[in-house]
Design a protein around this motif. Structure first.
Motif, PDB file in Angstrom:
ATOM      1  N   HIS A 108       1.204   3.936  -3.060  1.00 38.64           N
ATOM      2  CA  HIS A 108       0.955   5.348  -2.813  1.00 38.64           C
ATOM      3  C   HIS A 108       2.145   6.195  -3.237  1.00 38.64           C
ATOM      4  O   HIS A 108       2.002   7.282  -3.784  1.00 38.64           O
ATOM      5  CB  HIS A 108       0.623   5.582  -1.332  1.00 38.64           C
TER       6      HIS A 108
ATOM      7  N   CYS B 102       2.349   8.267   3.864  1.00 31.74           N
ATOM      8  CA  CYS B 102       1.155   7.580   3.375  1.00 31.74           C
ATOM      9  C   CYS B 102       0.015   7.782   4.371  1.00 31.74           C
ATOM     10  O   CYS B 102       0.217   7.595   5.573  1.00 31.74           O
ATOM     11  CB  CYS B 102       1.480   6.089   3.230  1.00 31.74           C
TER      12      CYS B 102
ATOM     13  N   ARG C 177       0.834  -1.205   0.000  1.00 32.02           N
ATOM     14  CA  ARG C 177       0.000   0.000   0.000  1.00 32.02           C
ATOM     15  C   ARG C 177       0.874   1.263   0.000  1.00 32.02           C
ATOM     16  O   ARG C 177       0.634   2.211  -0.749  1.00 32.02           O
ATOM     17  CB  ARG C 177      -0.897  -0.027   1.250  1.00 32.02           C
TER      18      ARG C 177
END
Lengths: 280, 229
Positions: B114, B154, B110
């Motif tokens: 990002h 993030c 993730r």
């Protein structure tokens, strides 16, 4: 030596003393009895020093079977031994006796066993803090089958009068302005809320009309028991004894220290009136 | 005690807004551009000046909470105009090395997505950073740190996880931190350290004090799983 076996634990029974102080710098919460005045009285009923660890029960009763001679004091609930019922009372018990303590009359009640309870001691306190496994019975809530032991058998039973103000239900709670009070769009002097059922030792959630505020989050900063936080949903949370040490929601107010146990003792769904304290 | 006693204070070359967080807790807040070193330095100076009158002290990003039975007026008298000695050695000289295993992180993909980088590049950037404990909070010993490269910042998860293991290394926006205990949490978990950063049976229980710097050294999943055994 006093020995009691838990035969019915109740939903939120834990060992608590007056709390853990001086370690917030490490992120360690205060914990301790939610109603310290009531907790001290249960200790006095069995001639224990005020600061000795006690059993705090919340929203439900507890039952024990005695495995020795010992003494018991109960405040905030009813004590039943061999059919004899007492409220805010004490009793000597013998091996084999079954002792039932009722659901608290308000939210929290205290049980003291004569002598010093054998409990885990972390950072200067016996208080249970479940999230980190500190204190109490192996750092957790009491369970059926737990054996509670003290260093004494019978202790002297004392007559104790519970002051009227500890028995009354008070819905008026005084507050001070918090560091972010000025961010509120309206500045109410009096406001009525309902105690949300999701309240616990970490915080009392208030439902009712939403409060509007200019900022949603602040840079994380210190919070303490009594701090009134306003999360983005507009429903305030009053932080209680097990609250974290820093938080990022605006701190709109602070429940005065004297009124915090009164707030703690309000049952779920009861009404509470917050009144801004302009005194001094 | 009321807000009437609030006001400002000059202390350690900083202008502070002073107010009450509680009846026995004084909150000192400064402008957000004051570097965190100055907050730590001021915290140590308050510890020295208030000595036995200080019950506890909680520094954060731009604030210091002073737990004391002294009044605001008395604290103001003690602190007003004081400053720390120039060139006082900081705590930031030693850098602690912490082992980290990225294979047991939950959100490395993730974070990589990002950042729009391959996973290995995210790891390299993370390993090249030097981090510094800013303050503790959330749970006992939880470290809020700075030093995260903006490239791998993030946003936190929409729904926090119900249970994270102790040692989870997290990213939330540009903030970074280490979960000291098993707890719920909404930060992106990039990896995990097998080192106990908070240990009840150790004195002091914390491994990394406020102001201390640390960096990560990569270990394999096998080393992670057998660490300390």
């Amino acid at each position: 030596m006093g020995k009691l076996k838990v035969i019915k634990a109740g939903p939120h029974s834990s060992i608590q003393d007056l709390g853990r102080f001086g370690y917030r710098r490490f992120g360690i919460p205060q914990s301790g009895a939610m109603d310290p005045a009531l907790m001290k009285l249960s200790n006095q009923l069995v001639s224990n020093p005020n600061h000795y660890p006690t059993i705090e029960i919340a929203l439900g009763g507890i039952a024990f079977e005695s495995h020795s001679d010992t003494s018991l004091g109960v405040t905030g609930a009813t004590l039943t031994k061999n059919g004899e019922i007492q409220t805010n009372g004490n009793a000597h018990v013998k091996a084999g006796d079954v002792i039932e303590v009722s659901k608290p009359e308000k939210r929290y009640a205290y049980i003291s066993i004569g002598g010093l309870l054998d409990a885990k001691h972390d950072f200067g306190s016996y208080s249970t803090y479940v999230q980190a496994g500190f204190g109490g019975m192996a750092g957790r809530m009491l369970q059926k089958g737990d054996l509670l032991e003290t260093d004494k058998t019978h202790t002297l039973l004392q007559q104790v009068v519970v002051p009227e103000q500890l028995l009354q239900k008070t819905k008026l709670i005084h507050i001070l302005k918090g560091p972010e009070w000025y961010l509120l769009k309206e500045l109410p002097e009096t406001k009525t809320f309902t105690i949300d059922a999701a309240s616990n030792r970490m915080g009392v959630r208030l439902s009712g009309e939403k409060l509007k505020i200019d900022a949603q989050e602040i840079a994380s900063s210190a919070v303490i028991p009594g701090t009134i936080q306003l999360p983005p949903d507009g429903h305030p949370i009053v932080l209680m004894n097990d609250c974290q040490t820093t938080g990022g929601y605006p701190r709109i107010g602070k429940v005065v220290d004297e009124d915090l146990p009164k707030l703690a003792q309000l049952a779920p769904l009861s009404e509470v009136v917050f009144n801004l304290n302009f005194s001094e | 005690m009321s807000v009437k006693e609030s006001g400002s204070l000059q202390f350690n070359d900083i202008s502070w807004r002073v107010s009450l967080l509680g009846e026995q807790v004084i909150l000192m807040e400064c402008a957000p551009d004051i570097p965190i070193d100055k907050i730590h330095d001021s915290t140590h100076l308050i510890e020295k000046l208030l000595a036995d009158d200080l019950n506890d002290i909680v520094p954060a990003y731009h604030s210091i909470a002073i737990f004391t039975s002294l009044s605001i007026v008395d604290v103001r008298k003690v602190l007003n105009g004081k400053k720390s000695k120039i060139n006082q050695p900081g705590k930031g000289d030693d850098i602690i090395e912490l082992p980290i295993c990225y294979e047991v992180g939950f959100d490395l993909e993730r974070v990589a997505e990002h950042a729009n980088f391959p996973i290995e590049k995210v790891i390299d950037i993370h390993l090249s950073g030097t981090y510094r404990s800013l303050f503790m909070g959330f749970t006992p010993g939880f470290i809020y740190a700075d030093g995260l490269a903006d490239q791998i910042a993030c946003p936190r998860l929409d729904t926090p996880r119900k249970l994270l293991p102790a040692g989870a290394v997290g990213i939330a926006g540009t903030q970074t931190g280490i979960y000291s205990l098993q707890s719920p949490g909404g930060w992106n978990i990039i990896g995990r350290t097998p080192t106990k950063i908070f240990d009840l049976n150790r004195k002091p229980p914390i491994l990394i004090d406020v102001g201390t710097q640390y960096r990560f050294v990569r270990i394999s999943q096998k080393a992670f799983e057998t660490w300390g055994s």
